[in-house]
Design a protein around this motif. Sequence first.
Motif, PDB file in Angstrom:
ATOM      1  N   ALA A  85     -31.430  27.342  15.836  1.00 26.46           N
ATOM      2  CA  ALA A  85     -32.738  27.905  15.455  1.00 26.46           C
ATOM      3  C   ALA A  85     -32.611  29.406  15.188  1.00 26.46           C
ATOM      4  O   ALA A  85     -31.907  30.120  15.902  1.00 26.46           O
ATOM      5  CB  ALA A  85     -33.755  27.649  16.556  1.00 26.46           C
ATOM      6  N   GLU A  86     -33.315  29.864  14.155  1.00 24.86           N
ATOM      7  CA  GLU A  86     -33.253  31.281  13.772  1.00 24.86           C
ATOM      8  C   GLU A  86     -34.461  32.066  14.288  1.00 24.86           C
ATOM      9  O   GLU A  86     -34.375  33.271  14.469  1.00 24.86           O
ATOM     10  CB  GLU A  86     -33.140  31.392  12.251  1.00 24.86           C
ATOM     11  CG  GLU A  86     -31.856  30.753  11.727  1.00 24.86           C
ATOM     12  CD  GLU A  86     -31.788  30.727  10.220  1.00 24.86           C
ATOM     13  OE1 GLU A  86     -31.618  31.801   9.611  1.00 24.86           O
ATOM     14  OE2 GLU A  86     -31.925  29.621   9.647  1.00 24.86           O
ATOM     15  N   PHE A  87     -35.566  31.404  14.466  1.00 22.53           N
ATOM     16  CA  PHE A  87     -36.698  31.963  15.211  1.00 22.53           C
ATOM     17  C   PHE A  87     -37.532  30.803  15.744  1.00 22.53           C
ATOM     18  O   PHE A  87     -37.301  29.643  15.401  1.00 22.53           O
ATOM     19  CB  PHE A  87     -37.533  32.962  14.391  1.00 22.53           C
ATOM     20  CG  PHE A  87     -38.243  32.388  13.189  1.00 22.53           C
ATOM     21  CD1 PHE A  87     -39.486  31.781  13.317  1.00 22.53           C
ATOM     22  CD2 PHE A  87     -37.694  32.512  11.916  1.00 22.53           C
ATOM     23  CE1 PHE A  87     -40.154  31.277  12.202  1.00 22.53           C
ATOM     24  CE2 PHE A  87     -38.356  32.023  10.803  1.00 22.53           C
ATOM     25  CZ  PHE A  87     -39.582  31.395  10.943  1.00 22.53           C
ATOM     26  N   ILE A  88     -38.484  31.125  16.615  1.00 28.09           N
ATOM     27  CA  ILE A  88     -39.245  30.103  17.329  1.00 28.09           C
ATOM     28  C   ILE A  88     -40.715  30.181  16.930  1.00 28.09           C
ATOM     29  O   ILE A  88     -41.312  31.265  16.922  1.00 28.09           O
ATOM     30  CB  ILE A  88     -39.118  30.289  18.854  1.00 28.09           C
ATOM     31  CG1 ILE A  88     -37.656  30.257  19.293  1.00 28.09           C
ATOM     32  CG2 ILE A  88     -39.934  29.247  19.610  1.00 28.09           C
ATOM     33  CD1 ILE A  88     -36.947  28.950  19.050  1.00 28.09           C
ATOM     34  N   LEU A  89     -41.306  29.015  16.617  1.00 28.88           N
ATOM     35  CA  LEU A  89     -42.749  28.884  16.371  1.00 28.88           C
ATOM     36  C   LEU A  89     -43.310  27.940  17.418  1.00 28.88           C
ATOM     37  O   LEU A  89     -42.893  26.778  17.498  1.00 28.88           O
ATOM     38  CB  LEU A  89     -43.005  28.338  14.967  1.00 28.88           C
ATOM     39  CG  LEU A  89     -44.438  27.879  14.663  1.00 28.88           C
ATOM     40  CD1 LEU A  89     -45.411  29.049  14.712  1.00 28.88           C
ATOM     41  CD2 LEU A  89     -44.508  27.178  13.305  1.00 28.88           C
ATOM     42  N   VAL A  90     -44.256  28.436  18.220  1.00 28.09           N
ATOM     43  CA  VAL A  90     -44.829  27.638  19.306  1.00 28.09           C
ATOM     44  C   VAL A  90     -46.282  27.304  18.980  1.00 28.09           C
ATOM     45  O   VAL A  90     -47.166  28.160  19.117  1.00 28.09           O
ATOM     46  CB  VAL A  90     -44.760  28.387  20.651  1.00 28.09           C
ATOM     47  CG1 VAL A  90     -45.177  27.456  21.797  1.00 28.09           C
ATOM     48  CG2 VAL A  90     -43.372  28.959  20.910  1.00 28.09           C
ATOM     49  N   PRO A  91     -46.593  26.076  18.528  1.00 28.09           N
ATOM     50  CA  PRO A  91     -47.990  25.690  18.296  1.00 28.09           C
ATOM     51  C   PRO A  91     -48.640  25.281  19.615  1.00 28.09           C
ATOM     52  O   PRO A  91     -48.052  24.534  20.399  1.00 28.09           O
ATOM     53  CB  PRO A  91     -47.864  24.498  17.346  1.00 28.09           C
ATOM     54  CG  PRO A  91     -46.538  23.891  17.684  1.00 28.09           C
ATOM     55  CD  PRO A  91     -45.646  25.011  18.156  1.00 28.09           C
ATOM     56  N   ASN A  92     -49.867  25.757  19.855  1.00 29.44           N
ATOM     57  CA  ASN A  92     -50.514  25.575  21.152  1.00 29.44           C
ATOM     58  C   ASN A  92     -51.943  25.077  21.045  1.00 29.44           C
ATOM     59  O   ASN A  92     -52.666  25.410  20.102  1.00 29.44           O
ATOM     60  CB  ASN A  92     -50.580  26.914  21.898  1.00 29.44           C
ATOM     61  CG  ASN A  92     -49.218  27.421  22.312  1.00 29.44           C
ATOM     62  OD1 ASN A  92     -48.749  27.145  23.397  1.00 29.44           O
ATOM     63  ND2 ASN A  92     -48.572  28.160  21.420  1.00 29.44           N
ATOM     64  N   GLY A  93     -52.327  24.329  22.087  1.00 31.25           N
ATOM     65  CA  GLY A  93     -53.720  24.094  22.405  1.00 31.25           C
ATOM     66  C   GLY A  93     -53.885  24.542  23.845  1.00 31.25           C
ATOM     67  O   GLY A  93     -53.894  23.723  24.759  1.00 31.25           O
ATOM     68  N   SER A  94     -53.972  25.845  24.059  1.00 37.44           N
ATOM     69  CA  SER A  94     -53.966  26.417  25.405  1.00 37.44           C
ATOM     70  C   SER A  94     -55.350  26.956  25.736  1.00 37.44           C
ATOM     71  O   SER A  94     -55.780  27.966  25.175  1.00 37.44           O
ATOM     72  CB  SER A  94     -52.932  27.548  25.490  1.00 37.44           C
ATOM     73  OG  SER A  94     -52.879  28.101  26.785  1.00 37.44           O
ATOM     74  N   PRO A  95     -56.078  26.298  26.662  1.00 42.39           N
ATOM     75  CA  PRO A  95     -57.442  26.724  26.963  1.00 42.39           C
ATOM     76  C   PRO A  95     -57.485  27.928  27.896  1.00 42.39           C
ATOM     77  O   PRO A  95     -56.549  28.191  28.657  1.00 42.39           O
ATOM     78  CB  PRO A  95     -58.054  25.487  27.634  1.00 42.39           C
ATOM     79  CG  PRO A  95     -56.897  24.772  28.248  1.00 42.39           C
ATOM     80  CD  PRO A  95     -55.715  25.047  27.367  1.00 42.39           C
ATOM     81  N   TYR A  96     -58.595  28.589  27.839  1.00 45.35           N
ATOM     82  CA  TYR A  96     -58.824  29.822  28.611  1.00 45.35           C
ATOM     83  C   TYR A  96     -59.010  29.543  30.092  1.00 45.35           C
ATOM     84  O   TYR A  96     -59.630  28.571  30.488  1.00 45.35           O
ATOM     85  CB  TYR A  96     -60.086  30.503  28.083  1.00 45.35           C
ATOM     86  CG  TYR A  96     -60.542  31.723  28.860  1.00 45.35           C
ATOM     87  CD1 TYR A  96     -60.071  32.982  28.550  1.00 45.35           C
ATOM     88  CD2 TYR A  96     -61.468  31.607  29.895  1.00 45.35           C
ATOM     89  CE1 TYR A  96     -60.498  34.109  29.248  1.00 45.35           C
ATOM     90  CE2 TYR A  96     -61.902  32.721  30.601  1.00 45.35           C
ATOM     91  CZ  TYR A  96     -61.415  33.967  30.266  1.00 45.35           C
ATOM     92  OH  TYR A  96     -61.859  35.075  30.965  1.00 45.35           O
ATOM     93  N   PHE A  97     -58.433  30.361  30.919  1.00 46.83           N
ATOM     94  CA  PHE A  97     -58.969  30.703  32.222  1.00 46.83           C
ATOM     95  C   PHE A  97     -58.696  32.182  32.433  1.00 46.83           C
ATOM     96  O   PHE A  97     -57.876  32.779  31.730  1.00 46.83           O
ATOM     97  CB  PHE A  97     -58.431  29.830  33.375  1.00 46.83           C
ATOM     98  CG  PHE A  97     -56.945  29.853  33.592  1.00 46.83           C
ATOM     99  CD1 PHE A  97     -56.306  30.955  34.140  1.00 46.83           C
ATOM    100  CD2 PHE A  97     -56.180  28.735  33.295  1.00 46.83           C
ATOM    101  CE1 PHE A  97     -54.945  30.956  34.370  1.00 46.83           C
ATOM    102  CE2 PHE A  97     -54.813  28.728  33.532  1.00 46.83           C
ATOM    103  CZ  PHE A  97     -54.195  29.850  34.071  1.00 46.83           C
TER     104      PHE A  97
END
Length: 553
Positions: A167-179
Motif C-alpha cells: 500500500a502507498e497510502f491509507i484510506l479509512v472509510p468510517n461510520g463513527s458516531p459521536y460521543f
Amino acid sequence: MSDRFRITLAQLNPTVGDLAGNAAKARAAWEEGKAAGADLVALPEMFITGYQAQDLIVKPAFVAAAQAELAALAEACADGPALSIGGPSVGEDLKLHNSYFVLQGGKIASVVHKYFLPNFNVFDEVRLFSRDRMQGPVAVNGVRIGMPICEDAWYPDVVEALEESGAEFILVPNGSPYFRDKFETRLNHMVARVVESGLPLIYLNMVGGQDDQVFDGGSFVLNRGGVPAVQLPIFDEVISHVDLERGDDGWHALNGDFTTHPDAMEQDYRVMVTALRDYMAKTGFKKVLLGLSGGIDSAIVATIAVDALGAENVRCVMLPSEYTSQGSLDDAKAVAENLGCRYDFLPIGKTREAVTETLAPLFEGTQPDLTEENIQSRIRGLLLMALSNKFGEMLLTTGNKSEVAVGYATIYGDMAGGYNPIKDMYKTRVFDCCRWRNANHRGWMMGPEGAVIPEAIITKPPSAELREDQKDSDSLPDYPVLDGILEILVDEDGSIADCVAAGYDRADAKKIEHLLYISEYKRFQSAPGARLSKRAFWLDRRYPIVNRWRDPS
C-alpha cells in the motif's frame, strides 16, 4: 505512473434504507469529483444503505436491493473517476460482509471486507456480519491504496499487513458516531497507524443523525509522523478535494482545508440539534410540540427544537394546575416569546376534577399520595398526545439523564412522546448548556440570538410542581451529588465502594443504585434521544428489567 493523485472526499449524510437517495448523493459527489479532475471519489462506510441499519442489514431482500443499486451506480459512473463506497456484500463464502466497493469502468472493480467487527457500545457487528481474511491494497489508476474499514484501523494488524503488501497510502472509510471527546480518540489511533506504517492516512467519516446516534464527520488527512494536512468541519456535509504527490520517499498530502473544531459544550449542543433535525427529516415529521412547564429542562428542549426546526414548526403548551407557580407561568411564556414560537395555554384543573370524581368511589378511604401527583402528569400526557394526533406534530419529551436514570418521571405522563433531545445530558450539564446557549449563537441555529432562557429559570430550585411547595431535592439528593454518583455507577460502571471513595455518602449511593435498577422498565419504554456519551441509555447500556442483584460493597 502518475506522481499526483487527487481524491475527492465526500463527507455526506445518508439515510438508512433510502438506497436510491443515497446513490443519488454518491452520484452527485462523483460528478463534482469528475469536474475537479479527481482520480477517486470516496464515500464513507456502508453509505449505500445508511448506517447503522441494525437487523435490516440481514434481510436478504434488502441486501439484494443494495447490491443492485451499487451495480447501477457503477454503470452510471463509468466515464470518469473511480468511486469507492461502503455497503453490504455476500462473499464467496455466502456470508454477509461489511464491505467497501471500488466502482470503475462501469463495474465493481474491487471489494474489500471489514476484518475487525466491533461488538461493543452501540455496535453489534459480530452478530450481523462475518469477518474475512485480511486483504491487500486496491489499485486505482496505478496507485495501490490500503482501505481498512473503520474499526480495522483502530488496531495495528490490518494497516501493517497493507503496508507490507505494498500500500502507498491509507484510506479509512468510517461510520463513527459521536460521543464527547471522541475526535481526539480517533486522531490518536490514526496517528499511531501513520507512525507505525510510515504511510499517509486519509480518515473519512460520515455525518448526520440516525435514531440516537449522530455521525460527526471531522474527516482528516495525516502525513508521515502524524502531521495534519487537512481537517474538515464536524457535523457539516462537505465535499473536499485532497491532492497527494509522490516524492523520492513516497506519497504525501498537500495542505488543504483545515477547520478548527469547537469545544465540547458546543459539540454536545450541535449533536442535540442535529439529532432532532435529522430524526424529523428522515421520519417525515415537520413540526413538534412540547409541554413548557417554566422549568429548565423544557426550556432547553424548546430552544433546541427552535434551533433545529425553526420557530414556526414548534408549539409550546403550558398545562398549569393549582400547584403551578406564577413564576413558572411567567417564565414559560417568556421562553416561548423569546424564541418566537407558538404558545398555547391549557389548564388541566377541570380534567383533573373529572378524573378525581371518577376515581373517588374506588379511592374512598385512602389518602392522597404519589398517585394523585402522577395523575396530573398523565393528564398532561393525554392532552399533549391529543394535540399531536390532531395536528400531526411529534411530541418531544423533556427528561434529562439524571431523571431518566432514577425514574424521576411519570410513565405514560411526561415520558410520553417520540423523541427526547436531552436524554443523555445530566441535570448539572443542562444548567451549563442553558448558560452556553444564552451567550452563543451559530449559523446552524434557526432560533434567535441572545439570552432566550430567562435567568430565573436557571437559578430557581427545580420542582415538578405536583404538590404544594414541592422541590426535586425533597425526593433526590441535590443534583451535583446525584449526578456525581450516577457518573460513577452508569458512565464508569463503578461500584458503591467507588462512590464512597469519591466522597459520597453510602446511603445516598445505595438509594441511587436502587432507583437506577428499578427504573429499567421505564427506560425500556422511553423515547429515543441524542447520544452524547459512550454510556447512553439504550444500546450502550443494556440491563435486564428483572434484576435482584445489588452491589454488596
